[in-house]
Design an enzyme around this catalytic site. Structure first.
Site, PDB file in Angstrom:
ATOM      1  N   TYR A  86       0.811  -1.215   0.000  1.00  0.00           N
ATOM      2  CA  TYR A  86       0.000   0.000   0.000  1.00  0.00           C
ATOM      3  C   TYR A  86       0.847   1.269   0.000  1.00  0.00           C
ATOM      4  O   TYR A  86       0.317   2.371   0.011  1.00  0.00           O
ATOM      5  CB  TYR A  86      -0.944   0.014   1.210  1.00  0.00           C
ATOM      6  CG  TYR A  86      -0.251  -0.060   2.548  1.00  0.00           C
ATOM      7  CD1 TYR A  86       0.280   1.067   3.146  1.00  0.00           C
ATOM      8  CD2 TYR A  86      -0.139  -1.262   3.225  1.00  0.00           C
ATOM      9  CE1 TYR A  86       0.920   1.004   4.366  1.00  0.00           C
ATOM     10  CE2 TYR A  86       0.488  -1.347   4.455  1.00  0.00           C
ATOM     11  CZ  TYR A  86       1.010  -0.193   5.021  1.00  0.00           C
ATOM     12  OH  TYR A  86       1.652  -0.268   6.235  1.00  0.00           O
ATOM     13  N   LYS A 215       3.748   2.026  20.918  1.00  0.00           N
ATOM     14  CA  LYS A 215       2.684   2.210  19.935  1.00  0.00           C
ATOM     15  C   LYS A 215       2.931   1.336  18.707  1.00  0.00           C
ATOM     16  O   LYS A 215       4.029   1.334  18.148  1.00  0.00           O
ATOM     17  CB  LYS A 215       2.572   3.676  19.534  1.00  0.00           C
ATOM     18  CG  LYS A 215       2.123   4.581  20.682  1.00  0.00           C
ATOM     19  CD  LYS A 215       1.956   6.023  20.253  1.00  0.00           C
ATOM     20  CE  LYS A 215       1.453   6.878  21.413  1.00  0.00           C
ATOM     21  NZ  LYS A 215       1.279   8.300  21.009  1.00  0.00           N
ATOM     22  N   ARG A 319       5.549  19.238   8.656  1.00  0.00           N
ATOM     23  CA  ARG A 319       6.434  18.182   8.161  1.00  0.00           C
ATOM     24  C   ARG A 319       7.553  18.772   7.318  1.00  0.00           C
ATOM     25  O   ARG A 319       7.311  19.669   6.516  1.00  0.00           O
ATOM     26  CB  ARG A 319       5.634  17.175   7.321  1.00  0.00           C
ATOM     27  CG  ARG A 319       4.634  16.385   8.139  1.00  0.00           C
ATOM     28  CD  ARG A 319       3.652  15.649   7.251  1.00  0.00           C
ATOM     29  NE  ARG A 319       2.718  14.850   8.048  1.00  0.00           N
ATOM     30  CZ  ARG A 319       1.640  15.339   8.644  1.00  0.00           C
ATOM     31  NH1 ARG A 319       1.344  16.627   8.522  1.00  0.00           N
ATOM     32  NH2 ARG A 319       0.862  14.558   9.362  1.00  0.00           N
ATOM     33  N   ASP A 590       3.004 -17.457 -11.749  1.00  0.00           N
ATOM     34  CA  ASP A 590       3.619 -16.129 -11.769  1.00  0.00           C
ATOM     35  C   ASP A 590       4.909 -16.101 -10.950  1.00  0.00           C
ATOM     36  O   ASP A 590       5.891 -15.463 -11.340  1.00  0.00           O
ATOM     37  CB  ASP A 590       2.629 -15.095 -11.221  1.00  0.00           C
ATOM     38  CG  ASP A 590       3.215 -13.700 -11.182  1.00  0.00           C
ATOM     39  OD1 ASP A 590       3.529 -13.158 -12.261  1.00  0.00           O
ATOM     40  OD2 ASP A 590       3.383 -13.147 -10.075  1.00  0.00           O
TER      41      ASP A 590
END
Length: 620
Positions: A86, A215, A319, A590
Site C-alpha cells: 500500500y 505504539k 512536516r 507467476d
C-alpha cells in the site's frame, strides 16, 4: 517577537540558579550512596518543569485559525528496506539525488529553529529512519535542544532491536512501530520482504527497555487484515501496547482503492461485539487518536480516523521532507523549500518569515481531502465475518488472549513453538502449506496439519437448461431469495506441473520473489473472498471458512492444490472453491515464470459439493 526574549530571560535565570539539562529543567545531582532516579522519573520531571515554565507561543507557527503547531515531523531519508504493497511499488520509487537531500547539519539547524519558536515534539520518519547511518547521533543532538520535550521515531521495526539501546541512551522517548499483521506469512506477502521475527524482537526490546506504551501502527485494509482486529486487541491484555488502527488512505500512485477502507465505526463495532465493556479514554489535546481500553488490560487501542472523521480542526503538525520541503498538511500538494533558502544563506529571521507565510496559508480543512471523500464510493460490507487467519468461536476471552500472548512471545526466539518456527525460517523436510482457521494446533500461524474435508455423497441432478440466462437468452443472475439457508461446503483442486528446475527452487524456498507456496496460498484465500467481484453473475457469499492447501509431488515435479470453502446461505460455494484453486495455481505460475515458461496449469475441477437442494456431489 515577544516569545523569544521572554524565553531567553527565563533560561538565563534558570542557569544562574540551578544546574540544568539542555531543556532548562533542573537535574538532580546524585551523591555517592544515594539511589539514582530512573530515566523515566527524570523524563517525567523534565516534562513537568517545561509545562510549568512554558514561554508564549510563536506567531510564526500559529495559523490564521489559531492552531499552534508544536509538533514537527522530519523525514531522515526517502529509502526503505521494505516494499509494503500500500506504500510503494515492488521495484521502489525514484530517489532524490543525495546532494539534494538535507545534510545532518541542515536537519539540526532547522530543528533548532523550530524548537526556539515553540515546537516541543519532534518525530523522525522516513522512508525508514533507522537505515540512516547517523540516526543515533541525530537523536543525541536533538536531545540537547532547549525546550524539546519529546523525541519520537516511526519505524518498521526491522532494525529496532539492534539500535534501540543506543537510541534510548541518546534521548529517544517515544516509539511507533508499523505492523499490519500478526501472521508471519501474510507479513511477507504485504511487505514483499522477510523480517516478521525482527519486528517482534524490536517490540519486545522496547517493552523490556521500559517504553510504555509501545505504539503499534496497523493500517487496516478490507480483504487483507481486517480479520485480525480481535487478535491485535487481545495482545493489549498482557502487554503495555497502544495498538493504533489507521484507516487506509489512498495516496497518489497507490494501487489500492476506497473499497479497501474499513471505517473507524465499523472496526469499533467489531470489537464491541467481543468486548462490550470496552471504555473510551479522554482525548488529549491535538491528538489524532480516539483511544479505548478494556478494563483489566495493561494496554489500550486507538483509531486514527484520517478518512471518516478528520482531525484538521486540531492539527498541530508540520512536516519537513527528506529534501527539505516544508509541508503544512499531509494531504496538501503545496511545499516550500527550506533547503534552498538555507543554502542560499537566508538568515534566521528570513527563514522564520518564509515558515510563517507557509503556516499562515494553511487551510481549515484541505480541499483535496474533501474532494477525495466526495468522490469515493461507499465502503462495501465485509466479505466474511470469519477468515482463515481468525480464530473461530471465541467465547472465552481469557484463553483467547493467553493463546495470542503465548504466540507473540513464541516469536522471540529459542522458545518459539514448532509451527511458529516454520514461518521464522526453519523448514521441515517436506514442504506443505495450509491455511485453516479451525486449526487447534495454532490459532494464528498457518497450519502445517492438513484436515480431511467433509465427504459428500450422492449424485447431483443436472438441469436441462442454463440458469444464468433469461427467457430471451440474455445473461441474468439467479434469484436465490426464496431458497432456504443451509450449510454449504465445496472442495476444488488444481495441479501445477513446474518441471524439475522450478520445482527444486520451490521445494527449497530459493525463489527470488519469495516463498511461492505461501504467496499462492494467500492469493487463493483472497480470491475465494473476492469471487463475486471476479465472476459477474456469482452471488456475494459470506464465507465462514476458507482453506487452501498446497503439497509438493516430487515424482511429477508438481504442486497439488486443494481449496475448500464453507458458508451458510441460500447458494453454494463451489465457485469460491474453484476460484481459490485457480488463482492459487496462477499465482504459483507467476512466482515461477522467470525460471521456466514450460509450466502447465491444469486439472482445475470440483471435487465435492454438499448442502444444496439438488443433493450432494462427490467426484469419483
Amino acid at each position: 517577537m515577544a516569545a523569544r526574549p521572554v524565553s531567553r530571560m527565563l533560561r538565563r535565570v534558570l542557569r544562574s540558579s540551578v544546574r540544568s539539562c539542555s531543556s532548562g529543567a533542573p537535574v538532580t545531582q546524585h551523591h555517592r550512596g544515594e539511589p539514582s532516579q530512573t530515566a523515566a522519573e527524570e523524563l517525567s520531571a523534565r516534562r513537568h518543569f517545561l509545562r510549568e515554565h512554558a514561554a508564549p507561543f510563536s506567531a510564526f507557527l500559529t495559523d490564521s485559525f489559531g492552531r499552534q503547531h508544536s509538533y514537527l515531523r522530519i523525514s531522515l531519508t526517502e529509502k526503505c528496506n521494505l516494499r509494503c504493497q500500500y506504500c510503494m511499488p515492488e521495484e521502489g520509487v525514484p530517489l532524490t539525488p543525495k546532494a539534494d537531500l538535507l545534510t545532518t547539519e541542515e536537519i539540526l539547524t532547522l530543528a533548532q529553529l523550530f524548537v526556539k519558536e515553540g515546537v516541543d515534539k519532534i518525530r523522525l520518519t522516513g522512508g525508514e529512519p533507522l537505515i540512516r547511518p547517523d540516526v543515533v547521533d541525530i537523536v543525541a543532538q536533538l536531545h540537547r535542544l532547549e525546550g524539546l520535550r519529546t523525541i519520537g521515531i516511526t519505524t518498521n521495526g526491522i532494525n529496532l532491536a539492534r539500535l534501540l539501546p543506543q537510541l534510548q541512551k541518546a534521548g529517544l522517548s517515544a516509539i511507533n512501530i508499523s505492523l499490519d499483521t500478526l501472521v508471519p506469512a501474510k507479513f511477507e506477502f504485504i511487505v514483499r520482504r522477510k523480517g516478521f521475527h525482527k519486528v517482534m524482537e524490536g517490540i519486545h526490546k522496547a517493552i523490556d527497555l521500559g517504553y510504555s506504551p509501545v505504539k503499534v501502527n496497523c493500517v487496516v485494509m478490507r480483504g487483507l487484515n481486517e480479520d485480525e482486529l480481535l487478535n491485535f486487541v487481545a495482545l493489549t491484555e498482557g502487554l503495555p501496547l497502544d495498538v493504533r488502527f489507521i484507516e487506509y488512505m489512498p495516496f497518489d500512485g497507490n494501487k489500492w482503492n476506497f473499497k479497501k477502507m474499513v471505517s473507524y465505526k465499523e472496526m469499533l463495532d467489531t470489537l464491541r461485539q467481543q468486548w462490550p465493556e470496552l471504555e473510551k479514554l479522554p482525548e488529549e489535546e491535538s491528538s489524532t487518536a480516539k483511544a479505548f481500553k478494556i478494563p483489566g488490560f495493561r494496554g489500550q487501542f486507538s483509531f486514527i480516523t484520517s478518512m471518516s472523521e478528520h482531525f484538521c480542526g486540531t492539527c498541530n503538525r508540520l512536516r519537513i521532507t527528506a529534501d527539505g520541503n516544508l509541508k503544512v498538511c499531509l494531504f496538501g500538494n503545496s511545499e516550500v523549500s527550506l533547503r534552498d533558502h538555507l543554502r542560499a544563506g537566508a538568515s534566521e529571521e528570513e527563514l522564520l518569515q518564509i515558515i510563517g507565510a507557509a503556516v499562515g496559508r494553511k487551510k481549515r480543512q484541505h480541499a483535496e481531502l474533501l474532494l477525495m471523500l466526495q468522490d469515493s464510493p461507499p465502503a462495501i460490507p465485509s466479505i466474511s465475518s470469519q477468515d482463515p487467519f481468525r480464530v473461530q468461536g471465541i467465547r472465552h476471552r481469557v484463553s483467547f488472549s493467553n493463546q495470542m500472548e503465548t504466540l507473540w512471545k513464541g516469536c522471540r526466539g529459542p522458545g518459539t513453538p514448532l509451527l511458529a518456527q516454520r514461518w521464522l525460517g526453519s523448514s521441515p523436510p517436506q514442504r506443505h502449506c495450509s491455511s485453516c482457521q479451525d486449526s487447534d494446533t495454532n490459532p494464528k500461524c498457518l497450519s502445517a496439519v492438513s484436515q480431511t474435508p467433509a465427504t459428500p455423497s450422492g449424485p447431483l441432478p443436472t438441469s436441462d437448461q442454463l440458469t444464468h440466462v433469461d427467457a430471451e437468452g440474455r445473461a441474468a443472475m439467479v434469484d436465490v431469495g426464496g431458497k432456504p439457508d443451509t450449510e454449504r461446503v465445496a472442495v476444488a483442486s488444481a495441479v501445477v506441473l513446474l518441471g524439475p528446475v522450478a520445482f527444486k527452487l520451490v521445494q527449497k524456498n530459493q525463489l527470488k520473489k519469495g516463498d511461492a507456496l505461501v504467496v499462492a496460498q494467500l492469493a487463493g484465500v483472497q480470491a475465494a473472498k473476492q469471487t463475486s467481484q471476479l465472476i459477474p453473475l456469482c452471488h456475494h457469499v459470506a464465507l465462514s471458512h476458507v482453506q487452501v492447501q498446497l503439497e509438493l509431488d516430487s515424482t511429477h515435479h508438481a504442486v497439488g492444490i486443494q481449496a475448500s470453502c464453507r458458508a451458510r446461505g441460500p447458494t453454494g460455494v463451489e465457485m469460491e472453491a474453484l476460484t481459490a484453486a485457480a488463482v492459487a495455481a496462477l499465482t504459483l505460475y507467476d512466482m515461477c515464470k522467470a525460471v521456466s515458461r514450460d509450466i502447465v496449469v491444469g486439472e482445475i475441477k470440483l471435487i465435492s459439493k454438499t448442502g444444496g437442494q439438488r443433493g450432494d456431489f462427490h467426484r469419483t
